[in-house]
Motif scaffolding. Structure first.
Motif: not given
Length: 82
Positions: A1-14
């Motif tokens: 779950m934390e790995q998923s959240k990190a990937k999603i946050k990175m995508f959104l931050s762009r």
């Protein structure tokens, strides 16, 4: 779950460079989402997490917040494993 959240946050931050999104921020209510971004988000989630979006999955509530997106992706991943 934390790995998923990190990937999603990175995508959104762009896309949200001027704001650090919190897990509960409603990206639709904040006015950050247009139809092109929505399609990019769906395509990112399908590719990054190896999931397939069904017509019923395209409920706005699945994509409003980082928390909702993570929960949705995790639920789709659980279905794919079963």
């Amino acid at each position: 779950m934390e790995q998923s959240k990190a990937k999603i946050k990175m995508f959104l931050s762009r896309f949200f460079k001027s704001r650090e999104l919190q897990d509960e921020d409603d990206i639709f209510a904040l006015g950050f989402v247009n139809s092109l971004f929505a399609m990019q988000l769906v395509m990112f989630l399908e590719k990054e997490f190896n999931i397939v979006m069904e017509p019923g999955d395209l409920d706005i509530d699945h994509f409003r917040t980082i928390k909702a997106i993570v929960n949705f992706v995790d639920s789709k991943a659980d279905v794919n494993v079963s």
